[in-house]
Design an enzyme around this catalytic site. Structure first.
Site, short mmCIF file in Angstrom:
data_model
loop_
_atom_site.label_atom_id
_atom_site.label_comp_id
_atom_site.label_asym_id
_atom_site.label_seq_id
_atom_site.Cartn_x
_atom_site.Cartn_y
_atom_site.Cartn_z
N ASP A 11 0.87 -1.18 0.00
CA ASP A 11 0.00 0.00 0.00
C ASP A 11 0.90 1.23 0.00
OD1 ASP A 11 -2.36 1.61 0.23
OD2 ASP A 11 -1.91 1.87 2.36
N SER A 12 0.30 2.39 -0.25
CA SER A 12 1.07 3.64 -0.17
C SER A 12 1.47 3.93 1.28
CB SER A 12 0.22 4.78 -0.72
OG SER A 12 -1.02 4.83 -0.04
N CYS A 74 -3.56 -0.87 -2.18
CA CYS A 74 -3.83 0.54 -2.47
C CYS A 74 -4.78 0.62 -3.67
CB CYS A 74 -2.52 1.25 -2.79
SG CYS A 74 -2.73 2.97 -3.18
N GLU A 154 -6.56 8.38 10.02
CA GLU A 154 -5.23 8.27 10.64
C GLU A 154 -5.15 9.04 11.95
OE1 GLU A 154 -1.84 8.65 8.08
OE2 GLU A 154 -2.72 7.33 6.57
N CYS A 186 -11.16 3.00 -1.21
CA CYS A 186 -9.90 3.55 -0.68
C CYS A 186 -9.62 2.81 0.62
CB CYS A 186 -10.05 5.05 -0.43
SG CYS A 186 -8.64 5.78 0.43
N HIS A 188 -8.55 3.51 3.48
CA HIS A 188 -8.89 4.08 4.79
C HIS A 188 -10.39 4.12 5.08
CE1 HIS A 188 -4.83 5.52 4.23
NE2 HIS A 188 -4.79 6.00 5.45
N1 DGL Z 1 -3.99 3.86 -0.10
C1 DGL Z 1 -4.64 4.89 -0.88
C2 DGL Z 1 -5.81 4.28 -1.66
O1 DGL Z 1 -6.38 3.29 -1.27
C3 DGL Z 1 -5.10 6.05 -0.01
C4 DGL Z 1 -3.97 6.89 0.56
C5 DGL Z 1 -3.15 7.59 -0.51
O2 DGL Z 1 -3.64 8.55 -1.13
O3 DGL Z 1 -2.04 7.13 -0.75
O4 DGL Z 1 -6.18 4.80 -2.69
#
Ligand code: DGL
Length: 292
Positions: A11-12, A74, A154, A186, A188
């Site tokens: 993930d990012s 992600c 977060e 997404c 989160h």
């Molecule tokens: N992990 C990213 C997503 O699911 C969200 C956070 C980011 O913008 O990196 O798209």
């Protein structure tokens, strides 16, 4: 392919832990290697070529650790970079978009309207719309970027009045649109599930793309004969129903590209446990990384 290798997840940053949790719940006797690219987060505002480059580096790093398949947790990387990742690594790759779209179409059960909430780059890519329309051509897809949800999750503000006001601002207009299902596209957003549900109304089915992808991973490992042969050690540790206690235990390995302490802190907030095995690494400029 060695079926006892772990499943790789990237993930990012920290949000992909919601996908790790969904996988862990569904497949508790698997082992996991997670990479959070915390040095370069967020991906959700970045361009296609940048997200592709980061995603390939992340994928190659995980392959170099030895994995049997790769989950792109992600949603932004799933929307923008899955073809490039597939071309770059020799393991099966599962993204969030196809699974999330399929689950939404099923949940909508013939209704003409589906919603998707995601990052700016995911919405701009139109990936969810395309995937939903490919499965159910007549569907109207309403997509909305909700960038503040990431910070709220977060910060630990998922259940606050601030989160309610923000969710109402983003999603209040959906109530009049007769949407049958809404994809939380997404990493989160499942953390804010309760306020999202309140904002759109109880009649809208919420789809967690991570849970949908976990079901797709289970189908894939069974189809390909890749299910881990559970050792007694694993059975003892992760007997059915006891997965929550074993999230982040010694059997799973976590890597981040920066700020490990913050990752551990937010992980505790998201999962109720911080990773025991957590290491900071660099994943760029390592073209020489070889699969183990
Ligand atoms: N992990 C990213 C997503 O699911 C969200 C956070 C980011 O913008 O990196 O798209």
């Amino acid at each position: 392919m060695d079926r006892n290798l772990p499943i790789g997840i990237f993930d990012s940053g920290v949000g992909g832990l919601t996908v790790y949790r969904a996988l862990h719940e569904r497949l508790p006797t698997e082992r996991y290697v997670y990479l959070g690219d915390t040095a370069r987060v967020p991906y959700g505002t970045k361009s296609l070529s940048t997200v592709e480059r980061y995603a390939i580096e992340n994928a190659r790093f995980l392959v170099s650790r030895g994995i049997k398949l790769l989950v792109v947790a992600c949603n932004t990387a799933s929307a923008l970079a899955v073809p490039a990742i597939r071309a770059a690594v020799p393991v099966p790759v599962v993204g969030m978009i196809g699974a999330g779209a399929r689950a939404a179409v099923q949940a909508a059960a013939g209704s003409a309207r589906v919603g998707v909430v995601a990052t700016e780059s995911t919405v701009k890519s139109g990936a969810y719309s395309k995937a939903i329309k490919a499965l159910a051509p007549g569907t109207e897809v309403y997509e909305r970027a909700c960038p503040l949800f990431v910070a709220l999750a977060e910060e630990g503000w998922a259940e606050t009045e601030v989160a309610r006001v923000v969710a109402e601002e983003y999603l209040g207009e959906l109530r009049g649109l007769n949407v049958a299902a809404l994809v939380m596209g997404c990493t989160h957003y499942p953390i804010l599930r309760r306020v999202i549900q309140e904002a759109v109304g109880a009649g809208v089915r919420l789809i967690d793309s991570g849970e949908a992808a976990a079901a797709a991973v289970e189908a894939l490992i069974d189809r390909e004969g890749l299910r881990r042969t559970a050792t007694q050690e694993l059975r003892d540790l992760r007997e059915a129903g006891a997965h929550a206690r074993h999230l982040c235990d010694d059997l799973d390995h976590f890597y981040v590209t920066d700020a490990a302490e913050r990752f551990a802190h937010v992980a505790e907030r998201f999962l109720g446990a911080a990773p025991r095995r957590l290491e900071a690494v660099e994943v760029w400029g390592q073209d020489e990384l070889q699969p183990r």
